[in-house]
Scaffold this motif. Structure first.
Motif, PDB file in Angstrom:
ATOM      1  N   LEU A 164       0.936  -1.134   0.007  1.00 53.79           N
ATOM      2  CA  LEU A 164      -0.036   0.046  -0.047  1.00 53.79           C
ATOM      3  C   LEU A 164       0.742   1.344   0.026  1.00 53.79           C
ATOM      4  O   LEU A 164       1.661   1.193   0.865  1.00 53.79           O
ATOM      5  CB  LEU A 164      -0.810   0.084   1.242  1.00 53.79           C
ATOM      6  CG  LEU A 164      -1.660  -1.261   1.490  1.00 53.79           C
ATOM      7  CD1 LEU A 164      -2.546  -1.258   2.875  1.00 53.79           C
ATOM      8  CD2 LEU A 164      -2.836  -1.154   0.325  1.00 53.79           C
ATOM      9  N   GLU A 165       0.518   2.287  -0.870  1.00 60.14           N
ATOM     10  CA  GLU A 165       1.183   3.333  -0.910  1.00 60.14           C
ATOM     11  C   GLU A 165       1.157   4.020   0.431  1.00 60.14           C
ATOM     12  O   GLU A 165       0.235   3.985   1.248  1.00 60.14           O
ATOM     13  CB  GLU A 165       0.501   4.441  -1.967  1.00 60.14           C
ATOM     14  CG  GLU A 165       0.890   4.048  -3.429  1.00 60.14           C
ATOM     15  CD  GLU A 165       0.157   4.985  -4.159  1.00 60.14           C
ATOM     16  OE1 GLU A 165      -0.673   5.685  -3.786  1.00 60.14           O
ATOM     17  OE2 GLU A 165       0.337   4.884  -5.610  1.00 60.14           O
ATOM     18  N   LEU A 166       2.208   4.676   0.820  1.00 54.82           N
ATOM     19  CA  LEU A 166       2.391   5.600   2.217  1.00 54.82           C
ATOM     20  C   LEU A 166       1.216   6.966   1.856  1.00 54.82           C
ATOM     21  O   LEU A 166       1.240   7.360   0.873  1.00 54.82           O
ATOM     22  CB  LEU A 166       3.438   6.448   2.319  1.00 54.82           C
ATOM     23  CG  LEU A 166       4.664   5.465   2.886  1.00 54.82           C
ATOM     24  CD1 LEU A 166       5.846   6.239   3.168  1.00 54.82           C
ATOM     25  CD2 LEU A 166       4.337   4.262   3.718  1.00 54.82           C
ATOM     26  N   ALA A 167       0.449   7.254   2.877  1.00 53.99           N
ATOM     27  CA  ALA A 167      -0.606   8.196   3.088  1.00 53.99           C
ATOM     28  C   ALA A 167       0.469   9.437   2.969  1.00 53.99           C
ATOM     29  O   ALA A 167       1.560   9.220   3.626  1.00 53.99           O
ATOM     30  CB  ALA A 167      -1.110   8.125   4.252  1.00 53.99           C
ATOM     31  N   PRO A 168       0.237  10.416   2.791  1.00 60.08           N
ATOM     32  CA  PRO A 168       0.929  11.661   2.914  1.00 60.08           C
ATOM     33  C   PRO A 168       1.437  12.035   4.199  1.00 60.08           C
ATOM     34  O   PRO A 168       2.514  12.373   4.500  1.00 60.08           O
ATOM     35  CB  PRO A 168      -0.082  12.905   2.383  1.00 60.08           C
ATOM     36  CG  PRO A 168      -0.922  12.311   1.198  1.00 60.08           C
ATOM     37  CD  PRO A 168      -1.317  10.738   1.963  1.00 60.08           C
ATOM     38  N   GLN A 169       0.567  11.737   5.235  1.00 64.95           N
ATOM     39  CA  GLN A 169       1.142  12.188   6.750  1.00 64.95           C
ATOM     40  C   GLN A 169       2.302  11.071   6.881  1.00 64.95           C
ATOM     41  O   GLN A 169       3.182  11.474   7.630  1.00 64.95           O
ATOM     42  CB  GLN A 169      -0.140  11.868   7.588  1.00 64.95           C
ATOM     43  CG  GLN A 169       0.131  12.571   8.944  1.00 64.95           C
ATOM     44  CD  GLN A 169       0.024  14.125   8.865  1.00 64.95           C
ATOM     45  OE1 GLN A 169      -0.510  14.850   7.949  1.00 64.95           O
ATOM     46  NE2 GLN A 169       0.685  14.694   9.872  1.00 64.95           N
ATOM     47  N   GLU A 170       2.031   9.795   6.561  1.00 63.83           N
ATOM     48  CA  GLU A 170       3.311   8.970   6.810  1.00 63.83           C
ATOM     49  C   GLU A 170       4.613   9.164   6.103  1.00 63.83           C
ATOM     50  O   GLU A 170       5.603   9.045   6.784  1.00 63.83           O
ATOM     51  CB  GLU A 170       2.850   7.355   6.551  1.00 63.83           C
ATOM     52  CG  GLU A 170       1.829   6.988   6.929  1.00 63.83           C
ATOM     53  CD  GLU A 170       1.273   5.464   6.654  1.00 63.83           C
ATOM     54  OE1 GLU A 170       1.847   4.586   7.142  1.00 63.83           O
ATOM     55  OE2 GLU A 170       0.684   5.282   5.600  1.00 63.83           O
ATOM     56  N   ALA A 171       4.525   9.963   5.025  1.00 68.33           N
ATOM     57  CA  ALA A 171       5.638  10.233   4.132  1.00 68.33           C
ATOM     58  C   ALA A 171       5.865  11.544   4.904  1.00 68.33           C
ATOM     59  O   ALA A 171       7.532  11.595   4.845  1.00 68.33           O
ATOM     60  CB  ALA A 171       5.240  10.616   2.652  1.00 68.33           C
ATOM     61  N   TYR A 172       5.153  12.239   5.510  1.00 70.28           N
ATOM     62  CA  TYR A 172       5.777  13.359   6.201  1.00 70.28           C
ATOM     63  C   TYR A 172       6.712  12.893   7.394  1.00 70.28           C
ATOM     64  O   TYR A 172       7.746  13.448   7.522  1.00 70.28           O
ATOM     65  CB  TYR A 172       4.707  14.236   6.668  1.00 70.28           C
ATOM     66  CG  TYR A 172       4.872  15.425   7.560  1.00 70.28           C
ATOM     67  CD1 TYR A 172       6.099  16.379   6.988  1.00 70.28           C
ATOM     68  CD2 TYR A 172       4.481  15.713   8.754  1.00 70.28           C
ATOM     69  CE1 TYR A 172       6.186  17.421   7.750  1.00 70.28           C
ATOM     70  CE2 TYR A 172       4.790  16.849   9.475  1.00 70.28           C
ATOM     71  CZ  TYR A 172       5.883  17.796   9.021  1.00 70.28           C
ATOM     72  OH  TYR A 172       5.966  18.798   9.719  1.00 70.28           O
ATOM     73  N   TYR A 173       6.298  12.001   8.111  1.00 68.46           N
ATOM     74  CA  TYR A 173       6.984  11.479   9.331  1.00 68.46           C
ATOM     75  C   TYR A 173       8.248  10.709   8.859  1.00 68.46           C
ATOM     76  O   TYR A 173       9.200  10.531   9.473  1.00 68.46           O
ATOM     77  CB  TYR A 173       6.147  10.448  10.191  1.00 68.46           C
ATOM     78  CG  TYR A 173       4.833  11.448  10.665  1.00 68.46           C
ATOM     79  CD1 TYR A 173       5.105  12.414  11.422  1.00 68.46           C
ATOM     80  CD2 TYR A 173       3.811  10.964  10.781  1.00 68.46           C
ATOM     81  CE1 TYR A 173       4.108  13.323  11.871  1.00 68.46           C
ATOM     82  CE2 TYR A 173       2.571  11.496  11.268  1.00 68.46           C
ATOM     83  CZ  TYR A 173       2.982  12.600  11.737  1.00 68.46           C
ATOM     84  OH  TYR A 173       1.819  13.363  12.464  1.00 68.46           O
ATOM     85  N   TRP A 174       8.084   9.987   7.450  1.00 73.72           N
ATOM     86  CA  TRP A 174       9.322   9.493   6.770  1.00 73.72           C
ATOM     87  C   TRP A 174      10.338  10.606   6.751  1.00 73.72           C
ATOM     88  O   TRP A 174      11.386  10.471   6.884  1.00 73.72           O
ATOM     89  CB  TRP A 174       8.972   8.822   5.615  1.00 73.72           C
ATOM     90  CG  TRP A 174      10.022   8.348   5.011  1.00 73.72           C
ATOM     91  CD1 TRP A 174      10.835   7.342   4.748  1.00 73.72           C
ATOM     92  CD2 TRP A 174      10.821   9.214   3.626  1.00 73.72           C
ATOM     93  NE1 TRP A 174      12.011   7.387   3.971  1.00 73.72           N
ATOM     94  CE2 TRP A 174      11.849   8.555   3.158  1.00 73.72           C
ATOM     95  CE3 TRP A 174      10.360  10.450   3.105  1.00 73.72           C
ATOM     96  CZ2 TRP A 174      12.691   8.992   1.973  1.00 73.72           C
ATOM     97  CZ3 TRP A 174      11.008  10.932   2.098  1.00 73.72           C
ATOM     98  CH2 TRP A 174      12.374  10.226   1.766  1.00 73.72           C
ATOM     99  N   ASN A 175       9.832  11.699   6.165  1.00 75.09           N
ATOM    100  CA  ASN A 175      10.748  12.940   5.860  1.00 75.09           C
ATOM    101  C   ASN A 175      11.393  13.374   7.265  1.00 75.09           C
ATOM    102  O   ASN A 175      12.519  13.821   7.414  1.00 75.09           O
ATOM    103  CB  ASN A 175      10.045  14.138   5.383  1.00 75.09           C
ATOM    104  CG  ASN A 175      10.563  14.575   4.357  1.00 75.09           C
ATOM    105  OD1 ASN A 175      11.924  14.482   4.124  1.00 75.09           O
ATOM    106  ND2 ASN A 175      10.196  15.063   3.259  1.00 75.09           N
TER     107      ASN A 175
END
Length: 647
Positions: free
Chosen positions: A158-169
């Motif tokens: 499943l693709e990362l949700a934007p909020q998850e990608a933000y925390y990845w950042n």
């Protein structure tokens, strides 16, 4: 799957009829596996496609299993068999889609068939003995294991949700603090990424935190009401919407809930069990929770309130153990304090007075109440009527130090503990909702304290219980069945496979970000070939677009050169404002990406450009289906806007 449990007898002690039935189940599962693999090989050799081949093979195998089982070997009604088959299907599909790209569809069909057959076999076992009613001793662990396996299979697909990608950042810019959240979410992601890259490893800490939460929920419920209640409480913690969700998406709520559950466990032992060393465990849990999310401060607030209103606990206000726990919590939280000192208390201000002061007062109590219904389900809200009544009895060894002379007083203290640790944090959010916007998940961890109370309503009531007790006892199991099916198909199967040929993906989740970033990369290569300079990427919203553009950068360096709207607008972009100063991009070429075409015609973009390229329309695809449209434009020779003079 969660209705009945086997009796726990060994196979050697089963009667001839039961042993024959068990052998028939195994035979049916084994033959279903063989038929599944052969049918898939046959169907896949045609031009049906992977989706239809896997569906056809699964249906054929289950029909064969049903015929072999027959009426005499069926331990449950046909409707329950249908439920087991319905649960096996997304597991079958998930294993196939996970392994097909690595080993080929034919090889992947073998473990997929085995997964479906094992689900069938275990499901039949869970329903084998209905005589004991809602015992849950087998069904609860099986349901939890099913949800865990489902996560592990699908999370990397499943693709990362934007909020998850933000925390990845966050994890790509490791620090001891951040503007809008404490740093634990970043630290956990960074540790997980040391094991591997991709969506699975970003989300792995959420799964582990979910498991830790379940363990402490079960331990807390065991102390409060015994083993049976502990199993039911763990089952609710695994399936109620908020608690299920935090084990799927990697957000600060995952470690927060784990720490909150741990704090309840240790505080209950310290305050009601007389365990002095439990204060140290509570201090560690509270400190970790504060590293996850600032709302954890409501737990020590509730602890103080309980110590004030509970007469036997007031003497603990002077206990060196209690103050030692508080010191440990402060030491664990110290990195965030240091970061705030270094950054003019920015994070504390953002989450406190500044956040409330910058927003127009907004009455949202109705939204707050609606979120409670969503998180607990209407049935869970109905079950709250049992709050004044303590669940079960204190039989745990950890509470044997409590004097048993006054059982009624002990029951009142137990009830008071649950009420205080629920109502104190809840009233804080309720009061805030009168003048400010609240988000639906904010109250999620609060309900950990009432899970044993809700779990008590799952057991079959006695003769003296009322109509509502009987309604709750009859309704919980069907509700949990529905929730598990919704999760299996709605959150896992549908985003990966679609449903009956339909693949209408949500604009926030499963947006086709990987394909969109690939198209942006093509523009990037064109600009590089034209100018000899590699451009940076700018997402023209608060942070969602930038998050996804950074994570799905095929070159793997998106976290270093993907910025947000603050390069053009005097608008908030959270941590992007600190990671990327506009002056650092002076003279550089930028590719600006936005969901709306008109945004790229904004005069502020033109004012910041030496030259503008044409607007290009990008259509994102997922599984061959167009799922969203974005627009991109090249800004040549970026000129940072002149900062407005401070008043």
């Amino acid at each position: 799957m969660v209705r009945a449990a086997v009796t726990g007898r060994s196979l050697s002690s089963l009667g001839d009829t039961d042993l024959s039935r068990w052998r028939r189940w195994r035979t049916a599962a084994a033959l279903a596996t063989v038929v599944d693999v052969l049918a898939f090989a046959l169907l896949h050799s045609t031009d049906l496609g992977l989706e239809r081949a896997h569906a056809g093979a699964f249906v054929t195998a289950m029909l064969v299993a049903t015929v072999l089982l027959g009426r005499t070997a069926m331990p449950c009604p046909r409707s329950m068999l249908l439920l087991i088959v319905a649960l096996a299907y997304p597991l079958h599909a998930g294993v196939l889609s996970l392994l097909a790209s690595h080993f080929g569809p034919l090889a992947a069909s073998v473990p997929a068939a085995l997964a479906a057959a094992l689900t069938l076999l275990l499901g039949l076992s869970a329903f084998a003995d209905n005589a004991r009613g809602q015992d849950f001793s087998v069904a609860a662990p099986l349901a939890i294991a099913y949800l865990l396996v489902l996560r592990l299979i699908y999370l990397g697909q499943l693709e990362l949700a934007p909020q998850e990608a933000y925390y990845w950042n966050y994890a790509q810019h490791l620090d001891i603090g951040y503007l809008d959240h404490p740093p634990l979410v970043a630290w956990l992601i960074a540790m997980s990424l040391a094991l591997g890259q991709g969506e699975f490893f970003v989300r792995l800490p959420a799964v582990l935190a979910w498991a830790v939460m379940l363990a402490f929920v079960a331990a807390f419920a065991h102390d409060l009401a015994g083993r049976g209640n502990a199993l039911r409480s763990a089952l609710l913690a695994a399936t109620l919407p908020f608690f299920f969700g935090i084990g799927v998406l990697m957000t600060p709520d995952a470690p927060l809930a784990a720490a909150w559950a741990a704090a309840l466990f240790w505080l209950h032992r310290a305050l009601l069990g007389g365990r002095q060393t439990a204060w140290l465990g509570a201090g560690v849990a509270i400190g970790i929770g504060m590293l996850s999310k600032y709302s954890m401060v409501l737990v020590p607030a509730a602890t103080l309130a309980f110590m004030i209103v509970d007469a036997p606990s007031r003497r603990l206000l002077l206990s060196p153990w209690a103050w030692g726990g508080a010191l440990i919590a402060l030491l664990v939280f110290a990195p965030v304090i240091v970061w705030n000192i270094q950054h003019d208390w920015a994070s504390f201000a953002f989450q406190g007075a500044r956040r409330l002061g910058e927003r127009t007062p907004q009455f949202s109590l109705h939204v707050f109440l609606g979120s409670v219904v969503l998180l607990l389900t209407p049935l869970g809200v109905l079950a709250l009527w049992r709050l004044p009544r303590p669940p079960g009895g204190m039989t745990s060894p950890c509470l044997q130090a409590v004097p048993a002379a006054d059982a009624a007083a002990l029951a009142r203290r137990r009830r008071l503990f649950v009420l205080v640790f629920t109502l104190v944090p809840l009233l804080v959010f309720a009061a805030a909702s009168i003048r400010a916007e609240t988000k639906f998940h904010w109250t999620g961890p609060i309900w950990l304290a009432v899970l044993p109370t809700l779990a008590a309503t799952m057991s079959r009531p006695g003769l003296g219980e009322g109509t509502l007790d009987r309604l709750l006892a009859r309704s919980w199991v069907p509700l949990l069945h529905v929730l598990i099916l919704v999760y299996a198909y709605g959150l896992f199967y549908y985003p990966v496979w679609g449903l009956a040929g339909v693949r209408a993906h949500h604009h926030y989740l499963q947006m086709g970000w990987r394909d969109l970033r690939r198209q942006v990369q093509e523009i990037e290569e064109q600009v590089l070939q034209e100018t000899g300079r590699r451009p940076a990427i700018v997402g023209l919203d608060k942070h969602n677009t930038a998050d996804e553009m950074a994570f799905y950068d095929p070159r793997g360096d998106g976290a270093r050169d993907t910025a947000s709207r603050h390069l053009f607008y005097d608008e908030k972009a959270l941590m992007y404002e600190q990671w990327f100063r506009p002056a650092a991009f002076a003279g550089q070429d930028l590719i600006v990406v936005a969901p709306a075409r008109d945004e790229l015609n904004d005069p502020r973009i033109a004012a910041a450009a030496t030259r503008l390229g044409p607007i290009q329309t990008l259509t994102a695809h997922k599984n061959g289906i167009a799922v969203g449209t974005y627009h991109a434009r090249v800004v040549y020779g970026y000129r940072p806007p002149t900062p407005a003079p401070r008043q």
